[in-house]
Enzyme design. Structure first.
Site, PDB file in Angstrom:
ATOM      1  CG  ASN A 219    -102.200   2.765  -6.905  1.00 60.12           C
ATOM      2  OD1 ASN A 219    -101.121   2.255  -6.613  1.00 60.12           O
ATOM      3  ND2 ASN A 219    -102.361   3.482  -7.993  1.00 60.12           N
TER       4      ASN A 219
ATOM      5  N   GLY B 193     -99.977 -10.451 -23.945  1.00 56.69           N
ATOM      6  CA  GLY B 193     -99.704 -11.512 -24.912  1.00 56.69           C
ATOM      7  C   GLY B 193     -99.679 -12.902 -24.301  1.00 56.69           C
TER       8      GLY B 193
END
Length: 523
Positions: free
Chosen positions: A445, A496
């Protein structure tokens, strides 16, 4: 030619281009391109793609998710307009190396837009009130003033124990992506023009152009398993199970070790009968852990999470820890020496507000006070767990204080979802948050590079650790890694070792390690 080029004018921004693109999960996000005038020619210097971040939990209702997607789409469209129109005009002819000045202008523009939105909302509310007053007529069926209306339906459920109510979701100004995207693009352009890597440019900005003699790499928190809280399995307390390599390994060695463990985990999940119970996990009272150890492990679902890891479900925390221990011991590794664990609890997603308790397993609830005791017992029993992320909601301030007193010297207690946005973390030079070891900061943002520099300096001064984390909707832009290295973050949380948008960041981290080692500046 090189000699005379030293006398040419410094490159200045001549054009910004905003574009709507897709992130790693197919959601719309913003790309910002910067063009500069270099030796009288317009030249594209760099581009950056913002990561999108949603505050909607994974088990949200379809209507809520649909409304969030619509809002995000509108926000990206507005951000593209801001970049191509207002910001393009505002930043023209400025030098991209002047990061602080540009970020200050971006911040002022954002505040101006926020004030305009407030004024518009006030005018709309006033118009609605006026309309309601003019169209309102007395109703013959309305109950008399001072008398209670008849009872209808059942009483609303009352919480068993009063807990602090959930704070409202922080509103995000439509178009705020333009501020963060432009700030990061300017930083990349400044690094490119200065002919230095982005992480070095960020370090110079943080240390007032005084380059550190040595630089340390952040330790990766690698997510291996994503435990869905809405899955049929009972365990709800764990959202992510993460591996943290020991500091004595190089980054390359640490990631290779995690990859080996991941392969072994895959093998165990494909043949669940091979997991044997561990003495450390079977000495609990009434033999509950022993039964958990003997249960067959569920097979991994045949899909990869948006976090870049396998999705699994488990019936107990002991069962999950047994899987981790077995995978390591099969490779001759010992948890607590050769590898450490971190758990993202995401406790704000499992609070049952009707009962005022956390649902740690399906049908099993614990009060905030009982959760403190449970975590203390967990860490004392399994000291190889060195990080707990979001063990409580941010509203449970007292429990954060209690757990920090009990476990602060044994385990990192980190706020991620429990942290507010970066712009609100700075309140009068104090961290406006519950007591904890550190924070996961996300570049989303209206965050600017200067905001991150200021906040990490503040955290360093208060002896908090900084973790740079990737948002849910990650993009293929690898700037987050350079930010983490340049800011001196203690950890980096990238998800991951699958999905291109996440692997590209690990590859960037490895490249920086190699570069620092070659220059003999790696601490």
């Amino acid at each position: 030619a090189n000699y005379f080029s030293k006398f040419s004018k410094a490159p200045v921004i001549c054009k910004l281009v905003g574009r709507k693109v897709l992130d790693g999960v197919g959601q719309p996000t913003l790309e910002v391109e910067i063009y500069c005038t270099v030796k009288n020619y317009e030249k594209k210097i760099c581009s950056t793609v913002m990561s999108s971040h949603s505050q909607i939990p994974e088990n949200a209702l379809p209507e809520t998710t649909e409304a969030d997607e619509k809002e995000r789409n509108n926000s990206v469209n507005t951000a593209v307009e801001w970049v191509n129109d207002s910001l393009n005009t505002m930043l023209r002819d400025l030098e991209p190396i002047d990061q602080h000045r540009i970020d200050k202008m971006l911040g002022q523009y954002f505040m101006q837009q926020a004030e305009e939105k407030k004024e518009n909302e006030k005018q709309e509310e006033a118009a609605e009130v006026t309309l309601a007053l003019t169209s309102c007529t007395p109703s013959a069926t309305a109950p008399p003033v001072g008398k209670k209306a008849g009872k209808t339906g059942k009483k609303a459920p009352v919480a068993e124990r009063t807990i602090p109510p959930a704070e409202p979701v922080e509103s995000v100004l439509c178009g705020s992506l333009a501020i963060g995207g432009t700030s990061l693009a300017v930083a990349k352009a400044g690094a490119t023009i200065s002919r230095i890597p982005l992480y070095l440019h960020i370090a110079l900005l943080k240390h007032n152009q005084d380059l550190p003699k040595e630089m340390a790499l952040p330790l990766p928190m690698v997510t291996l398993l994503n435990c869905e809280k809405s899955s049929p399995a009972k365990l709800k307390l764990v959202k992510e199970m993460m591996f943290i390599p020991p500091v004595q390994l190089s980054l390359k060695q640490g990631i290779e070790r995690v990859l080996d463990i991941q392969k072994e985990l895959m093998r165990l999940l494909e043949s669940p009968g091979k997991v044997q119970s561990s003495p450390q996990l079977t000495d609990s009272k009434k033999g509950k852990a022993q039964k958990a150890g003997k249960k067959a492990l569920p097979r991994a679902l045949k899909r990869i999470s948006h976090l870049g890891c396998l999705i699994t479900g488990h019936d107990s925390l002991e069962q999950l820890l047994l899987l981790m221990q077995t995978a390591c011991s099969n490779l001759g590794l010992e948890l607590g020496t050769d590898m450490y664990l971190g758990i993202n609890c995401a406790a704000h997603e499992i609070m049952d507000y009707g009962k005022g308790k956390y649902e740690i397993l399906t049908g099993t609830f614990k009060s905030p006070e009982e959760m403190v005791d449970m975590y203390v017992e967990l860490i004392n029993k399994f000291p190889f767990i060195i990080a707990l992320i979001d063990p409580f909601r941010k509203e449970d301030r007292q429990q954060w204080n209690n757990i920090c007193c009990a476990l602060g010297s044994k385990c990192y207690l980190i706020a991620e979802g429990a942290a507010t946005c970066i712009s609100k973390l700075k309140t009068g030079q104090n961290i406006n948050m519950p007591t904890c070891s550190g924070f996961v900061l996300k570049y989303v943002n209206q965050t600017t590079v200067s905001d991150l520099i200021e906040l990490t300096g503040l955290l360093d001064g208060q002896r908090h650790i900084t973790i740079l984390g990737s948002p849910d909707g990650e993009s293929s832009d690898d700037s987050l890694v350079d930010l983490a290295v340049g800011l001196g973050a203690r950890f980096i949380k990238l998800g991951g070792l699958s999905r291109g948008e996440r692997v590209t960041k690990y590859n960037r981290l490895l490249a920086i390690e190699e570069e620092l080692a070659k220059n003999r500046t790696l601490r």
